[in-house]
Each structure stands twice: as structure tokens, then as C-alpha cells.
Design an enzyme around this catalytic site. Structure first.
Site, PDB file in Angstrom:
ATOM      1  N   SER A 153       2.194  -0.467  -8.879  1.00 26.88           N
ATOM      2  CA  SER A 153       0.769  -0.833  -8.251  1.00 26.88           C
ATOM      3  C   SER A 153      -0.415   0.082  -8.538  1.00 26.88           C
ATOM      4  O   SER A 153      -1.521  -0.004  -7.978  1.00 26.88           O
ATOM      5  CB  SER A 153       0.882  -1.165  -6.713  1.00 26.88           C
TER       6      SER A 153
ATOM      7  N   LYS B 113      -1.271  -1.674   2.890  1.00 26.35           N
ATOM      8  CA  LYS B 113      -2.230  -0.679   2.074  1.00 26.35           C
ATOM      9  C   LYS B 113      -3.531  -0.652   2.441  1.00 26.35           C
ATOM     10  O   LYS B 113      -4.264   0.264   2.423  1.00 26.35           O
ATOM     11  CB  LYS B 113      -2.095  -1.223   0.513  1.00 26.35           C
TER      12      LYS B 113
END
Length: 342
Positions: free
Chosen positions: A238, A283
């Protein structure tokens, strides 16, 4: 007095047993939460996170932070409940993170390979976006493949069976069009010296009529440009988008972030398509806590992200590398950018 002591002990024993069990017995869950963030324009351990050599690097300020998810395993009952009650962590079955029959070392190895692939994709996506020349090199040569005696890891491919090789797709096309069992000429550049080697083509395992060389190619910068990514102990794919943006920022005039604190996440492929990731809510919390004002969200994660947006964090929807750069340019100019609201 004896009755009072007996009553007290009767009340305390279950509590002591519960305390002992709760602190010793582990639960079949892991806790996911905000992990560390890293400024891809900055340094870690005294080295640039994205280190560019062999080309002029434009000075950068501000932040383009990649974000991570923390995973806590081996939790006892009290730890699991405490993390869940914190509001910043979630509990998921351990099997979702560490599948049965797969060792933790195997999972970690797979995550590290995904991270390495994201670095390679980030470099290639940036080079293609900037229209910089690339060459096709060999990442690996199969020990039992047709090319095992002729080609080596690191060889640069110039042509295959007379067909020039400029991209990985050129190689795949040239190899598949050769007839299995025939011997072809492969022109390579090894240690700076061009030479021709011969390879007897094999048959692809999934299609016996198409040629197969048994090599794993990749694209690398042509000339003197070298790019290294200096993050360790991080896994998964990611970070791709933020690595790509950092590399573009360093190789072009101006600043993508406008000197501001931008964070984000998302996979990226060599063509610049941004893909979804897991743990978006954690996140975003990590980005906000680190000081981010803007967060780049893969379009496929927008529905989830807008339901859990931390206060004070602007979400920007991105589908491609081009849309991410355009959005940052718009924000820098004081204009609107696509959001997860539509």
C-alpha cells in the site's frame, strides 16, 4: 468472624480466578490499529526514504507521508478488551491475518515481497509518468528454465529473435510468438558489453504452443539514474502511491505538496492505476495524529473512508497517478479537488 472471612474469600476467589485467566489466556483475535507513518520526502536512519542518484534532484519540503496499520498478536483477554474499548483499534479473527497452515514467517515473507513489488511498481510508474527512458532487465532466471545457461540476473535485454525490447510487454510478446523447440538469438548487455547468446525456447506451462524462456523481467531506468527505497520492517503493497509521488516530486521542479502535510495510501501498478488497500480507518487516524491536513484515498476505499473520517482531515479521491498529481496541483493553487463525497 469465621463466617465473614469465608464470605470474603468466596467473593474474592472468582475475581482472582478471572484476573488470572484474563491475564494468561490468549484470544483468537489480533488487534489492528494506527501504525507509524513515514515522510517519503524525508529520511530514516540517516538515509533518504526515496534516494535518487545519477540525476538532478529538486529540493523538497512538506510531507508526503505513507501510512501503515499496526498488528498486535498474542493478546490476552484484558488486552483485547482494552484495545477494543480505545476506539482506535479493531479486533479481527487471527485467521484473517495469519491463515491456518501458513506460518507467521511465511506471512511476513509474503508481505515483504509485496512491499518490494510496490517499490518496483512505484519506480516504473513514476518513470512512465515523466516519460523517462527505461530498459528491460532480468530480475531472475529460473534454475530449470530454457534460459538458465545463457542468461543471468541483471542482464539487460536488447532484442529477442530480432525483435527490439523496450518494455516488459515487448519481451512477453516476442517470447510468446516464438515456436517452442526452436533456437533463437537473444541480444543482451552484460556488464556494459553487448553480446548475443542463443536460447532454445521451451513451451509455456499453460499453453504448449507459445514460447517460454523461464525469466522474470522488470524495467529499470536507462542511463545513470538509480533509485533506492530505504524502509525496512514494513510490509504490504500500500505504499506504492506515496513512493511514486515522492519520486516525481524529487525529479521535477516545484513541490507537489505545496509545502503542506499530505498523507495517503494506495497500491499502484506500472501504468499508474491506484488500487484499494486494507485498514483505511486506521491509516487515517495515524495520518491525522501525525499532523496531516490532506489524505489521498484510493477511489475504491472512499465509501469506507467517508464513514470514519477523523475530524480535520480532508479526503481526496484518487483513481490514477495522474489524478493524484492533478489534485495536489489544484489544492496548491487553492482550488477544489475530487473528494470521497463525489
Amino acid at each position: 468472624m469465621n463466617r465473614r472471612i469465608f464470605t470474603l474469600l468466596a467473593a474474592l476467589i472468582p475475581i482472582l480466578v478471572l484476573g488470572a485467566v484474563g491475564s494468561v489466556v490468549t484470544v483468537p483475535f489480533v488487534a489492528l490499529g494506527p501504525g507509524p507513518t513515514f515522510n517519503t520526502l524525508g529520511e530514516v536512519g540517516g538515509k533518504p526514504v526515496v534516494d535518487v542518484q545519477g540525476a538532478e534532484v529538486d529540493p523538497t519540503t512538506g510531507n508526503l507521508n505513507m501510512t501503515t496499520v499496526s498488528v498486535r498478536d498474542g493478546l490476552n483477554i484484558f488486552e483485547a478488551v482494552g484495545l477494543w474499548l480505545s476506539g482506535e483499534h479493531g479486533l479481527v479473527p487471527r485467521a484473517e491475518v495469519y491463515p491456518p497452515g501458513v506460518s507467521r514467517d511465511e506471512v511476513d515473507k509474503s508481505n515483504k515481497q509485496d512491499f518490494k513489488d510496490s517499490e518496483d511498481n512505484a519506480e516504473l510508474a513514476a518513470l512512465r509518468y515523466l516519460k523517462m527512458p527505461t530498459v528491460v532487465t532480468l530480475r531472475s532466471v529460473s534454475d530449470d528454465g530454457p534460459a538458465k545457461d545463457a542468461l543471468r540476473k541483471g542482464d539487460e535485454l536488447v532484442s529477442v529473435d530480432g525483435k527490439p525490447i523496450g518494455t516488459v510487454q515487448d519481451l512477453l510478446t516476442a517470447a510468446s510468438e516464438t515456436t517452442p523447440g526452436t533456437t533463437i538469438a537473444v541480444v543482451i548487455r552484460r556488464d556494459g558489453v553487448e553480446q548475443t547468446v542463443e536460447v532454445t525456447v521451451g513451451a509455456r506451462p499453460d499453453d504448449a504452443e507459445k514460447g517460454y524462456l523461464g525469466i522474470t523481467p522488470t524495467e529499470a531506468p536507462a542511463g545513470t539514474l538509480e533509485v533506492d527505497f530505504n524502509l525496512s520492517e514494513v510490509g504490504g503493497p500500500s505504499a506504492g502511491l506515496m513512493f511514486t509521488l515522492a519520486l516525481i516530486d524529487k525529479l521535477t521542479p516545484g513541490e507537489l505538496s505545496g509545502g503542506k502535510f499530505v498523507a495517503g495510501t494506495g497500491t499502484i501498478d506500472p501504468e499508474g492505476k491506484v488500487g484499494p488497500i486494507g485498514g483505511i480507518q486506521y491509516k487515517m487516524i495515524a495520518a491525522r495524529d501525525a499532523g496531516a491536513e490532506t489524505f489521498l484515498v484510493p477511489a475504491a476505499n472512499c465509501n469506507e473512508a467517508r464513514q470514519r473520517t477523523p475530524d480535520g482531515l480532508r479526503l481526496v479521491r484518487v483513481e490514477t497517478l495522474t489524478s493524484a498529481v492533478d489534485s495536489l496541483d489544484s489544492i496548491k493553487a487553492g482550488k477544489d479537488a475530487p473528494t470521497c463525497e463525489g
